[in-house]
Design an enzyme around this catalytic site. Structure first.
Site, PDB file in Angstrom:
ATOM      1  N   CYS A  93      -7.242  27.609 -52.623  1.00 24.29           N
ATOM      2  CA  CYS A  93      -5.614  27.384 -52.489  1.00 24.29           C
ATOM      3  C   CYS A  93      -5.642  27.446 -54.259  1.00 24.29           C
ATOM      4  CB  CYS A  93      -5.220  25.811 -52.139  1.00 24.29           C
ATOM      5  SG  CYS A  93      -4.145  25.545 -52.055  1.00 24.29           S
ATOM      6  N   CYS A 131      -2.467  24.391 -55.279  1.00 24.79           N
ATOM      7  CA  CYS A 131      -3.416  23.706 -55.691  1.00 24.79           C
ATOM      8  C   CYS A 131      -3.849  23.222 -56.644  1.00 24.79           C
ATOM      9  CB  CYS A 131      -4.572  22.697 -54.009  1.00 24.79           C
ATOM     10  SG  CYS A 131      -3.912  23.309 -52.591  1.00 24.79           S
ATOM     11  N   ASP A 132      -5.095  24.325 -57.252  1.00 27.57           N
ATOM     12  CA  ASP A 132      -5.449  24.260 -58.383  1.00 27.57           C
ATOM     13  C   ASP A 132      -5.655  25.017 -59.036  1.00 27.57           C
ATOM     14  OD1 ASP A 132      -7.457  22.382 -56.380  1.00 27.57           O
ATOM     15  OD2 ASP A 132      -8.147  23.799 -55.533  1.00 27.57           O
TER      16      ASP A 132
END
Ligand code: NAP
Length: 307
Positions: free
Chosen positions: A131, A134-135
């Site tokens: 992701c 997300c990261d």
């Protein structure tokens, strides 16, 4: 007989549990094989509103669960292995035990497809991610690798150039599934380097507990070579967890539940929430919102039916 059984305990399922519990419906959540869903595979979540310092993914999903339990939601380990949704009450088989429910919320999620390398699996959350949203932020001015040749890979590679020094896109073929517009955008991005006809053999370094590089193989020449990388993003698709509903619920060709408006499926009393239906946004906050929607639909239906 349960008022509502929720299949899945990720952000969507736990939020649906919270809302239905507060509506006094005593929901039962079947946790599933990956309890906590995809959030349980991430580390710091910085884009869930309300947490200025960020929050650990596993803590976030566990907190929602505790919040739901506080209002009376019950959780059961195990996975739903079979269903009979042909009539109400619905019947669900949890690890061999059948139970009945007036309504069902399917929040079974979609599992990221992984390459399946042992080193990749061990480094998930420690430099290996599925992701970018997300990261990506953790890889400012770092070397990033993205694997895949579809729209997700192009989108993630483009997005990650906001952070990384360079993004290397590794794809096993020299043709792409990605749409022309997404591919053109990635090709026009000077920070993206394409490595085609290339497979990943291994992700380093399991002994250090962090990503330091990847071993690659050119599938045409057979050459094996190493590349130093800090962030390793796998974007080779997702698999919605819907196989047990095949033939009962409307699915799209990739297996995602088809929405019939709001949180409704094609069967009255069966609702969807989160990534099991959503192939576009796939965020913790949108899954939580979808769980809330499904819960409100359940509440209204049961109320209208006099339960
Ligand atoms: P996808 O279209 O199925 O592409 C998956 C890619 O991963 C393919 O290039 C495939 O390679 C590769 N792959 C699969 N298994 C692999 C493996 N074991 N090892 C190495 N490579 C592997 O998946 P997606 O990119 O996630 O897209 C899914 C759907 O969402 C598509 O309909 C897409 O258009 C849509 N989507 C749209 C957007 C957008 O419009 N903004 C963004 C993301 C996704 P091969 O080609 O060799 O099979």
């Amino acid at each position: 007989m349960r008022n509502v059984v929720i299949i899945g305990s990720g952000c969507a399922g736990n939020t649906a549990a919270l809302y239905t519990a507060r509506a006094n419906l005593k929901p039962l959540v079947i946790s599933g094989h990956e309890a906590g869903g995809q959030l349980s595979l991430t580390t710091l979540v910085e884009n869930f509103p309300g947490f200025p310092e960020g929050i650990n993914g596993p803590d976030l999903v566990e907190n929602i669960r505790k919040q739901a339990e506080h209002f009376g939601a019950e959780y059961m380990h195990g996975a739903v292995i079979d269903t009979d949704l042909s009539k109400r009450p619905f019947r669900l088989n949890v690890e061999g035990e059948w139970m009945e429910a007036r309504t069902v919320i399917i929040a079974a999620g979609a599992s990221a497809r992984w390459l399946g390398l042992e080193s990749e699996q061990k480094l998930i959350g420690h430099g290996v991610s599925s992701c970018a949203t997300c990261d990506g932020f953790f890889y400012r001015e770092k070397e990033i690798m993205v694997v895949g040749g579809g729209d997700s890979a192009m989108e993630e590679a483009n997005f990650l150039t906001r952070f990384g020094k360079r993004v290397t896109l590794v794809h096993r073929k020299d043709t792409f599934r990605a749409s022309k517009i997404m591919l053109d955008r990635a090709k026009a991005n000077p920070k993206i380097e394409f490595l085609m006809n290339t497979a990943v053999e291994e992700v380093f370094d399991v002994t250090k507990g962090e990503v330091t590089g990847a071993r690659l193989r050119n599938l045409v020449t057979g050459d094996i070579f190493d590349r130093p990388v800090d962030g390793f993003f796998v974007a080779i698709g997702h698999i919605p967890n819907t196989h047990i509903f095949k033939g009962q619920l409307d699915l799209d060709p990739d297996g995602y539940l088809l929405s019939h408006g709001g949180a409704r499926t094609n069967i009255l009393g069966v609702f969807h929430a989160g990534d099991v239906q959503d192939r576009v946004y796939r965020q913790a906050i949108t899954a939580a919102g979808a769980g809330c929607m499904a819960a409100i639909e359940v509440e209204r239906l049961l109320e209208a039916e006099g339960h």
